[in-house]
Each structure stands twice: as structure tokens, then as C-alpha cells.
Design a protein around this motif. Structure first.
Motif, PDB file in Angstrom:
ATOM      1  N   ALA A 165       0.711  -1.197  -0.191  1.00 15.50           N
ATOM      2  CA  ALA A 165       0.379  -0.182   0.451  1.00 15.50           C
ATOM      3  C   ALA A 165       0.946   1.197  -0.035  1.00 15.50           C
ATOM      4  N   GLY A 166       0.286   1.700  -0.764  1.00 10.14           N
ATOM      5  CA  GLY A 166       1.595   3.321  -0.658  1.00 10.14           C
ATOM      6  C   GLY A 166       2.884   2.543  -2.066  1.00 10.14           C
ATOM      7  N   SER A 167       3.364   1.818  -2.014  1.00  8.33           N
ATOM      8  CA  SER A 167       4.295   1.898  -2.192  1.00  8.33           C
ATOM      9  C   SER A 167       4.881   1.150  -3.669  1.00  8.33           C
ATOM     10  N   HIS A 168       5.265   1.492  -4.497  1.00 12.23           N
ATOM     11  CA  HIS A 168       5.412   0.997  -6.561  1.00 12.23           C
ATOM     12  C   HIS A 168       6.395  -0.110  -6.207  1.00 12.23           C
ATOM     13  N   ARG A 169       6.279  -1.271  -5.194  1.00 15.32           N
ATOM     14  CA  ARG A 169       6.844  -2.255  -5.560  1.00 15.32           C
ATOM     15  C   ARG A 169       5.066  -2.994  -5.303  1.00 15.32           C
ATOM     16  N   LYS A 170       4.832  -4.186  -6.054  1.00 14.16           N
ATOM     17  CA  LYS A 170       3.322  -5.176  -6.489  1.00 14.16           C
ATOM     18  C   LYS A 170       3.971  -6.431  -5.054  1.00 14.16           C
ATOM     19  N   GLY A 171       2.761  -6.738  -5.100  1.00 15.23           N
ATOM     20  CA  GLY A 171       2.766  -7.929  -4.030  1.00 15.23           C
ATOM     21  C   GLY A 171       2.714  -7.935  -2.989  1.00 15.23           C
ATOM     22  N   GLU A 172       3.042  -9.180  -2.455  1.00 15.15           N
ATOM     23  CA  GLU A 172       2.596  -8.858  -0.984  1.00 15.15           C
ATOM     24  C   GLU A 172       4.376  -8.981  -0.390  1.00 15.15           C
ATOM     25  N   HIS A 173       4.843  -8.750   0.796  1.00 20.42           N
ATOM     26  CA  HIS A 173       6.319  -9.174   0.726  1.00 20.42           C
ATOM     27  C   HIS A 173       6.123  -9.221   2.461  1.00 20.42           C
ATOM     28  N   LEU A 174       7.611  -9.639   2.840  1.00 21.53           N
ATOM     29  CA  LEU A 174       7.672 -10.775   4.210  1.00 21.53           C
ATOM     30  C   LEU A 174       8.412  -9.855   4.547  1.00 21.53           C
ATOM     31  N   PHE A 175       8.692  -9.500   6.048  1.00 22.36           N
ATOM     32  CA  PHE A 175      10.303  -8.938   6.719  1.00 22.36           C
ATOM     33  C   PHE A 175      10.550 -10.133   7.456  1.00 22.36           C
ATOM     34  N   TRP A 181      17.999   0.733   5.795  1.00 23.44           N
ATOM     35  CA  TRP A 181      17.630   0.375   4.469  1.00 23.44           C
ATOM     36  C   TRP A 181      17.039   0.157   2.893  1.00 23.44           C
ATOM     37  N   ASP A 182      17.811   0.871   1.819  1.00 22.47           N
ATOM     38  CA  ASP A 182      16.975   1.168   0.743  1.00 22.47           C
ATOM     39  C   ASP A 182      16.353  -0.064   0.241  1.00 22.47           C
ATOM     40  N   ARG A 183      14.950  -0.046   0.178  1.00 19.37           N
ATOM     41  CA  ARG A 183      13.674  -1.062  -0.081  1.00 19.37           C
ATOM     42  C   ARG A 183      14.185  -1.651  -1.616  1.00 19.37           C
ATOM     43  N   GLU A 184      14.537  -0.714  -2.248  1.00 24.46           N
ATOM     44  CA  GLU A 184      14.904  -1.293  -3.871  1.00 24.46           C
ATOM     45  C   GLU A 184      16.335  -2.133  -3.849  1.00 24.46           C
ATOM     46  N   THR A 185      17.375  -1.366  -3.568  1.00 21.73           N
ATOM     47  CA  THR A 185      18.281  -2.014  -3.457  1.00 21.73           C
ATOM     48  C   THR A 185      18.981  -3.089  -2.565  1.00 21.73           C
ATOM     49  N   TRP A 240      17.125  -7.609  16.469  1.00 24.50           N
ATOM     50  CA  TRP A 240      15.632  -8.155  16.739  1.00 24.50           C
ATOM     51  C   TRP A 240      14.261  -7.257  16.457  1.00 24.50           C
ATOM     52  N   CYS A 241      14.548  -6.619  15.767  1.00 18.89           N
ATOM     53  CA  CYS A 241      13.312  -6.362  15.161  1.00 18.89           C
ATOM     54  C   CYS A 241      13.321  -5.540  13.758  1.00 18.89           C
ATOM     55  N   VAL A 242      12.027  -5.473  13.469  1.00 19.92           N
ATOM     56  CA  VAL A 242      11.735  -5.215  12.266  1.00 19.92           C
ATOM     57  C   VAL A 242      10.832  -4.108  11.769  1.00 19.92           C
ATOM     58  N   ASP A 243      11.490  -2.815  11.042  1.00 15.37           N
ATOM     59  CA  ASP A 243       9.894  -2.101  10.160  1.00 15.37           C
ATOM     60  C   ASP A 243      10.160  -1.566   8.962  1.00 15.37           C
ATOM     61  N   VAL A 244       8.731  -1.475   7.954  1.00 15.20           N
ATOM     62  CA  VAL A 244       9.072  -1.379   7.102  1.00 15.20           C
ATOM     63  C   VAL A 244       8.184   0.351   6.651  1.00 15.20           C
ATOM     64  N   ASP A 245       8.333   1.154   5.545  1.00 14.57           N
ATOM     65  CA  ASP A 245       8.065   1.882   5.273  1.00 14.57           C
ATOM     66  C   ASP A 245       7.679   2.444   3.343  1.00 14.57           C
ATOM     67  N   ALA A 246       7.141   2.721   2.784  1.00 12.17           N
ATOM     68  CA  ALA A 246       6.839   2.417   2.032  1.00 12.17           C
ATOM     69  C   ALA A 246       8.745   2.582   0.874  1.00 12.17           C
ATOM     70  N   SER A 247       9.700   3.672   1.096  1.00  9.24           N
ATOM     71  CA  SER A 247      10.860   3.160   0.595  1.00  9.24           C
ATOM     72  C   SER A 247      12.017   2.181   1.710  1.00  9.24           C
ATOM     73  N   ASN A 248      11.638   2.075   2.878  1.00  4.33           N
ATOM     74  CA  ASN A 248      13.221   1.467   3.666  1.00  4.33           C
ATOM     75  C   ASN A 248      12.363   0.549   4.288  1.00  4.33           C
ATOM     76  N   ILE A 249      13.541   0.222   5.040  1.00 11.13           N
ATOM     77  CA  ILE A 249      13.628  -1.416   5.835  1.00 11.13           C
ATOM     78  C   ILE A 249      14.072  -0.240   7.171  1.00 11.13           C
ATOM     79  N   PHE A 250      13.815  -0.468   8.420  1.00 16.40           N
ATOM     80  CA  PHE A 250      14.665  -0.493   9.308  1.00 16.40           C
ATOM     81  C   PHE A 250      14.884  -1.607  10.517  1.00 16.40           C
ATOM     82  N   SER A 251      16.211  -1.830  10.993  1.00 15.53           N
ATOM     83  CA  SER A 251      16.217  -3.095  11.371  1.00 15.53           C
ATOM     84  C   SER A 251      17.239  -2.509  13.101  1.00 15.53           C
TER      85      SER A 251
END
Length: 166
Positions: A85-95, A157-161, A136-147
Motif C-alpha cells: 500500500a502506497g508503495s511502487h512495489r507489487k505483491g505482498e512482502h514479508l520481512f 536500508w533502501d527497499r529497492e536496492t 531483534w526488530c524490523v519495520d518498513v515504510d514505502a521506501s525503507n526497511i528499519f532494523s
């Protein structure tokens, strides 16, 4: 307006059910060890545990429909879902994050028949926390991954690269 009122009504109903004892508690059993994290994703409950597996549970039937064995080489401490949702990536992702010092990004195909093949495909393995330190923990938004990890670091982290900004 209407959304706030609807949320209030739902909360009021939950509170009333709790006070009157008209609620139900169900247990889903399947992990061999502690369950560390759970996440809902479009009618499925994903659970991750010390056994290093990710389990898919049908929320309605409460049946275990898939177990992803050896998703990590050690306990999985956290799991987050992102349906794009709100992301340019298609599909469903799990982190997922683990004691093996990695963050994994999974593509999830909920519509396939579970008995045929894994509904999960590992797209990326992110490494950047100090070796031997648990993530220990992870979260995401439209363009980043946080750990966050035992090494005392929060990584972005950059979600795309998959590149680490720090």
C-alpha cells in the motif's frame, strides 16, 4: 466523523464482551519452541519462532496451511508484513529478522495452492549488523526497511536496492 464513531463502537463492543466473558480464546499449536512474533497479512496469520520457521495460519479456519522450514539459521525474532500500500512495489512482502544477523525480504504468493510449493520466495538477504549480533526488530515504510539489533545499531536500508544508508 464516521470512522471515529465506528472505531468507538468496535472498541465498546470488545470491552463489553471482555467484561461479560462473551469472548473466545483459541490456541494455534505448531512451533517447537517459543513464538516470537505474529503478523496478519490478508486473512493469514504469520508466526515466527525460536525454531527458525515461519508458519502460515488461516485466520478463519485456524488451520496451519504452510510451514517455511529453515527460513533462517536460528530463531526468528520479528516478522512484519507489507502489502505494498502506497508503495511502487507489487505483491505482498514479508520481512524477517533473526539471530543469524540477517534481515530477509520475502515475496509471498497467497493465491497458490499450498501443497504444491512454498508460497514464499526470498528476494533479498540484508547483512550489515555486526556478525554474531542478533537482529531483534524490523519495520518498513514505502521506501525503507528499519532494523535494530543487539549490536546497539539501528540500520536504515533502501527497499529497492538493499543498500544500507549508514
Amino acid at each position: 466523523g464516521n470512522i471515529a464513531y465506528a472505531d468507538y463502537r468496535r472498541w465498546h463492543q470488545v470491552e463489553k464482551n471482555w467484561r461479560t466473558g462473551t469472548y473466545s480464546v483459541n490456541s494455534l499449536e505448531g512451533h517447537s519452541g517459543s513464538v516470537c512474533s505474529c503478523e496478519l497479512m490478508a486473512g493469514m496469520l504469520m508466526s515466527a519462532g525460536e525454531d527458525g520457521t515461519i508458519k502460515w495460519w488461516d485466520v478463519i479456519s485456524q488451520n496451519l496451511v504452510w510451514t517455511e522450514l529453515q527460513a533462517h539459521r536460528g530463531p526468528i525474532w520479528d516478522v512484519k508484513a507489507d502489502v505494498g500500500a502506497g508503495s511502487h512495489r507489487k505483491g505482498e512482502h514479508l520481512f524477517t529478522v533473526s539471530s543469524d544477523s540477517t534481515i530477509k525480504v520475502w515475496d509471498c504468493c497467497r493465491n497458490q495452492r499450498f501443497e504444491e510449493a512454498s508460497p514464499m520466495k526470498c528476494l533479498q538477504v540484508l547483512r550489515g549488523h555486526r556478525p554474531g549480533s542478533e537482529v531483534w526488530c524490523v519495520d518498513v515504510d514505502a521506501s525503507n526497511i528499519f532494523s535494530g539489533g543487539r549490536d546497539g545499531l539501528v540500520k536504515v536500508w533502501d527497499r529497492e536496492t538493499g543498500a544500507n544508508y549508514q
